[in-house]
Design a protein around this motif. Structure first.
Motif, short mmCIF file in Angstrom:
data_model
loop_
_atom_site.label_atom_id
_atom_site.label_comp_id
_atom_site.label_asym_id
_atom_site.label_seq_id
_atom_site.Cartn_x
_atom_site.Cartn_y
_atom_site.Cartn_z
N ARG A 31 7.57 -25.46 26.31
CA ARG A 31 7.38 -26.38 25.19
C ARG A 31 7.00 -25.67 23.90
N LYS A 32 6.92 -24.33 23.97
CA LYS A 32 6.60 -23.49 22.82
C LYS A 32 5.28 -23.90 22.14
N LEU A 33 4.29 -24.23 22.95
CA LEU A 33 3.01 -24.68 22.43
C LEU A 33 2.21 -23.56 21.77
N TRP A 34 2.52 -22.31 22.11
CA TRP A 34 1.83 -21.19 21.48
C TRP A 34 2.58 -20.65 20.27
N HIS A 35 3.74 -21.23 19.97
CA HIS A 35 4.48 -20.83 18.78
C HIS A 35 3.91 -21.57 17.57
N ASP A 36 3.88 -20.89 16.43
CA ASP A 36 3.41 -21.56 15.23
C ASP A 36 4.56 -22.40 14.64
N HIS A 37 4.32 -23.01 13.48
CA HIS A 37 5.32 -23.90 12.88
C HIS A 37 6.60 -23.15 12.48
N ASN A 38 6.56 -21.83 12.40
CA ASN A 38 7.75 -21.02 12.11
C ASN A 38 8.40 -20.49 13.38
N GLY A 39 7.90 -20.91 14.53
CA GLY A 39 8.47 -20.46 15.80
C GLY A 39 8.02 -19.08 16.23
N LYS A 40 6.91 -18.60 15.66
CA LYS A 40 6.41 -17.26 15.95
C LYS A 40 5.26 -17.30 16.97
N LEU A 41 5.15 -16.22 17.74
CA LEU A 41 4.07 -16.02 18.71
C LEU A 41 3.14 -14.93 18.21
N THR A 42 1.86 -15.10 18.43
CA THR A 42 0.94 -14.01 18.11
C THR A 42 1.08 -12.92 19.17
N GLU A 43 0.68 -11.72 18.83
CA GLU A 43 0.68 -10.63 19.81
C GLU A 43 -0.18 -11.01 21.01
N TYR A 44 -1.31 -11.63 20.75
CA TYR A 44 -2.24 -12.04 21.81
C TYR A 44 -1.55 -12.99 22.80
N SER A 45 -0.88 -14.02 22.29
CA SER A 45 -0.21 -14.98 23.17
C SER A 45 0.92 -14.33 23.93
N PHE A 46 1.70 -13.51 23.25
CA PHE A 46 2.84 -12.82 23.87
C PHE A 46 2.34 -11.91 25.01
N SER A 47 1.41 -11.03 24.71
CA SER A 47 0.93 -10.06 25.69
C SER A 47 0.17 -10.70 26.83
N ASN A 48 -0.68 -11.67 26.55
CA ASN A 48 -1.44 -12.31 27.61
C ASN A 48 -0.55 -13.11 28.55
N THR A 49 0.49 -13.72 28.02
CA THR A 49 1.44 -14.43 28.86
C THR A 49 2.09 -13.47 29.85
N ILE A 50 2.52 -12.33 29.34
CA ILE A 50 3.18 -11.34 30.19
C ILE A 50 2.21 -10.76 31.21
N LEU A 51 1.02 -10.39 30.77
CA LEU A 51 0.05 -9.80 31.69
C LEU A 51 -0.34 -10.76 32.81
N PHE A 52 -0.50 -12.02 32.48
CA PHE A 52 -0.84 -12.97 33.54
C PHE A 52 0.31 -13.10 34.53
N ALA A 53 1.53 -13.20 34.03
CA ALA A 53 2.70 -13.29 34.92
C ALA A 53 2.79 -12.05 35.81
#
Length: 189
Positions: A31-53
């Protein structure tokens, strides 16, 4: 917030919630809930998503996520962020496999060598990956070089690193040094 709470429970040993947390993570990303209004992800959200997976063993999902979202990272250093996360991907995958893992470890080294972060938490993670990878590849001289650099870095940055983390990293350094020495001595026999 619910995801972070669930992830905290899982990281603290409540393995019963791991599958639900990962399902929640997939929903958040779909649902792209961590994307901002421009469709961008922060480094924190990107990296933490991957590390948890990766910690949950979802290697294919993490790999796909990296390439599907690499262009959506909101940072001037997006190439380095992707390389860091690809290094983590190959490193965790090698750790989870049995048999010949040389290729994954070498790919982890290739990607991590392209990352130059001044943020202490990432630097500590880079050192950890380098040291363990050199150990696993039986490149003990390189491992000792990294351990020496790591020890120096810890001394220089002592005031930046919270005391519990500093102690943990010092213990890691000592343990890795002991294991490297044992492996080196064993090879000499």
């Amino acid at each position: 917030m619910l995801f972070e709470f669930g992830a905290m429970l899982y990281e603290n040993g409540d393995s019963n919630c791991g599958e639900q947390v990962f399902e929640l993570l997939k929903i958040v990303n779909r649902r792209k809930l961590w994307h901002d209004h421009n469709g961008k992800l922060t480094e924190y959200s990107f990296s933490n998503t991957i590390l948890f997976a990766l910690r949950f063993g979802e290697f294919q999902w993490a790999h796909k996520f990296i390439f599907d979202n690499a262009d959506h990272i909101d940072s001037d250093e997006s190439k380095e962020i992707v390389d860091y996360n690809l290094a983590c991907y190959h490193f965790y995958r090698a750790q989870a496999q049995t048999g010949d893992t040389t290729n994954d470890y070498e790919l982890a080294l290739d990607h991590i060598s392209k990352v130059n972060s001044h943020f202490y938490l990432k630097r500590l993670s880079i050192f950890d990956i380098l040291i363990i990878t050199y150990y696993e590849l039986d490149e003990i001289d390189r491992m000792f070089y990294q351990l020496d650099s790591y020890s120096h870095y810890l001394k220089v940055c002592r005031n930046l690193i919270p005391p519990p983390l500093y102690g943990k990293q010092q213990n890691f350094n000592k343990l890795a040094h002991t294991l490297g020495k044992l492996k080196s001595d064993f090879r000499k026999k």
